[in-house]
Design an enzyme around this catalytic site. Structure first.
Site, mmCIF file in Angstrom:
data_model
loop_
_atom_site.group_PDB
_atom_site.id
_atom_site.type_symbol
_atom_site.label_atom_id
_atom_site.label_comp_id
_atom_site.label_asym_id
_atom_site.label_seq_id
_atom_site.Cartn_x
_atom_site.Cartn_y
_atom_site.Cartn_z
ATOM 1 C CG ASP A 147 7.516 -34.252 -1.218
ATOM 2 O OD1 ASP A 147 8.619 -34.788 -1.311
ATOM 3 O OD2 ASP A 147 6.461 -34.879 -0.939
ATOM 4 N N GLY A 202 15.586 -44.845 2.732
ATOM 5 C CA GLY A 202 14.152 -44.633 2.568
ATOM 6 C C GLY A 202 13.779 -44.070 1.217
ATOM 7 C CD GLN A 203 16.536 -43.208 -4.356
ATOM 8 O OE1 GLN A 203 17.544 -43.837 -4.044
ATOM 9 N NE2 GLN A 203 16.418 -42.566 -5.508
ATOM 10 C CG HIS A 239 14.084 -37.043 -5.268
ATOM 11 N ND1 HIS A 239 14.138 -38.336 -5.730
ATOM 12 C CD2 HIS A 239 13.678 -37.125 -3.972
ATOM 13 C CE1 HIS A 239 13.770 -39.166 -4.762
ATOM 14 N NE2 HIS A 239 13.493 -38.449 -3.675
ATOM 15 C CG LEU A 240 19.539 -32.575 -4.227
ATOM 16 C CD1 LEU A 240 19.642 -33.404 -5.497
ATOM 17 C CD2 LEU A 240 20.484 -31.384 -4.302
ATOM 18 C CG HIS A 241 13.653 -34.555 -0.094
ATOM 19 N ND1 HIS A 241 12.318 -34.865 -0.004
ATOM 20 C CD2 HIS A 241 14.266 -35.694 -0.494
ATOM 21 C CE1 HIS A 241 12.137 -36.142 -0.319
ATOM 22 N NE2 HIS A 241 13.301 -36.672 -0.615
ATOM 23 C CG ASN A 273 16.055 -39.902 1.493
ATOM 24 O OD1 ASN A 273 16.792 -39.697 2.440
ATOM 25 N ND2 ASN A 273 14.795 -39.487 1.469
HETATM 26 P P1 DGP Z 1 12.233 -40.168 -1.371
HETATM 27 O O1 DGP Z 1 11.709 -40.905 -0.180
HETATM 28 O O2 DGP Z 1 13.518 -39.436 -1.010
HETATM 29 O O3 DGP Z 1 12.384 -41.056 -2.579
HETATM 30 O O4 DGP Z 1 11.187 -39.032 -1.677
HETATM 31 C C1 DGP Z 1 10.236 -39.094 -2.693
HETATM 32 C C2 DGP Z 1 9.311 -37.939 -2.478
HETATM 33 O O5 DGP Z 1 8.533 -37.776 -3.635
HETATM 34 C C3 DGP Z 1 8.333 -38.102 -1.321
HETATM 35 O O6 DGP Z 1 8.605 -37.096 -0.346
HETATM 36 C C4 DGP Z 1 6.957 -37.901 -1.927
HETATM 37 C C5 DGP Z 1 7.258 -37.312 -3.277
HETATM 38 N N1 DGP Z 1 6.353 -37.727 -4.336
HETATM 39 C C6 DGP Z 1 6.059 -38.995 -4.697
HETATM 40 N N2 DGP Z 1 5.210 -39.001 -5.724
HETATM 41 C C7 DGP Z 1 4.964 -37.701 -6.037
HETATM 42 C C8 DGP Z 1 4.146 -37.070 -7.018
HETATM 43 O O7 DGP Z 1 3.478 -37.692 -7.851
HETATM 44 N N3 DGP Z 1 4.135 -35.710 -7.024
HETATM 45 C C9 DGP Z 1 4.877 -34.980 -6.130
HETATM 46 N N4 DGP Z 1 4.795 -33.651 -6.236
HETATM 47 N N5 DGP Z 1 5.660 -35.552 -5.200
HETATM 48 C C10 DGP Z 1 5.694 -36.902 -5.150
#
Ligand code: DGP
Length: 114
Positions: free
Chosen positions: A30, A93-94, A100-102, A87
């Protein structure tokens, strides 16, 4: 999808630090890490969120979860523990509407989440 940032990562149109890949899923760091280990595990096929999945996606959803376990083990989190979060929708907060799974680990996690 051309306007989806995670589809663009799948297609290598934008770079990411990829930690695992197979024919169905991709795992990468992330960009805005919230823990010492913060990996995103995504399907290569565009799905907006869990609520957009169909019965036919069950195997893929299981595979995503198993991939989280594999990635966590790769990052030496199996014993210390970790959190898997997905999310879904505005209140969660998505921000990126590609499922995606964090996988978060490497520090103690509070509960309830913010
Ligand atoms: P969410 O809030 O659950 O939709 O999380 C989206 C996540 O994606 C956030 O933690 C930041 C990450 N993210 C957004 N744009 C990019 C990107 O261009 N590259 C990477 N590696 N992560 C990203």
């Amino acid at each position: 999808m051309d306007n989806c940032i995670f589809c663009r990562i799948v297609n290598r149109a934008i770079p990411a630090k990829i930690v695992h890949e197979d024919d169905r899923v991709l795992a990468f760091e992330d960009v805005n890490a919230q823990a010492p280990v913060h990996i995103l595990v995504i399907p290569k096929r565009h799905l907006a969120a869990v609520q957009n999945c169909q019965d036919g996606d069950q195997a893929l959803l299981g595979h995503l979860l198993m991939t989280c376990s594999k990635v966590a083990a790769m990052k030496n989190l199996a014993e210390s523990g970790y959190r898997i979060v997905t999310n879904t929708g505005a209140d969660s907060g998505q921000t990126v509407f590609h499922l995606h799974l964090h996988v978060l680990g490497g520090r103690h996690m509070a509960w309830p989440p913010g």
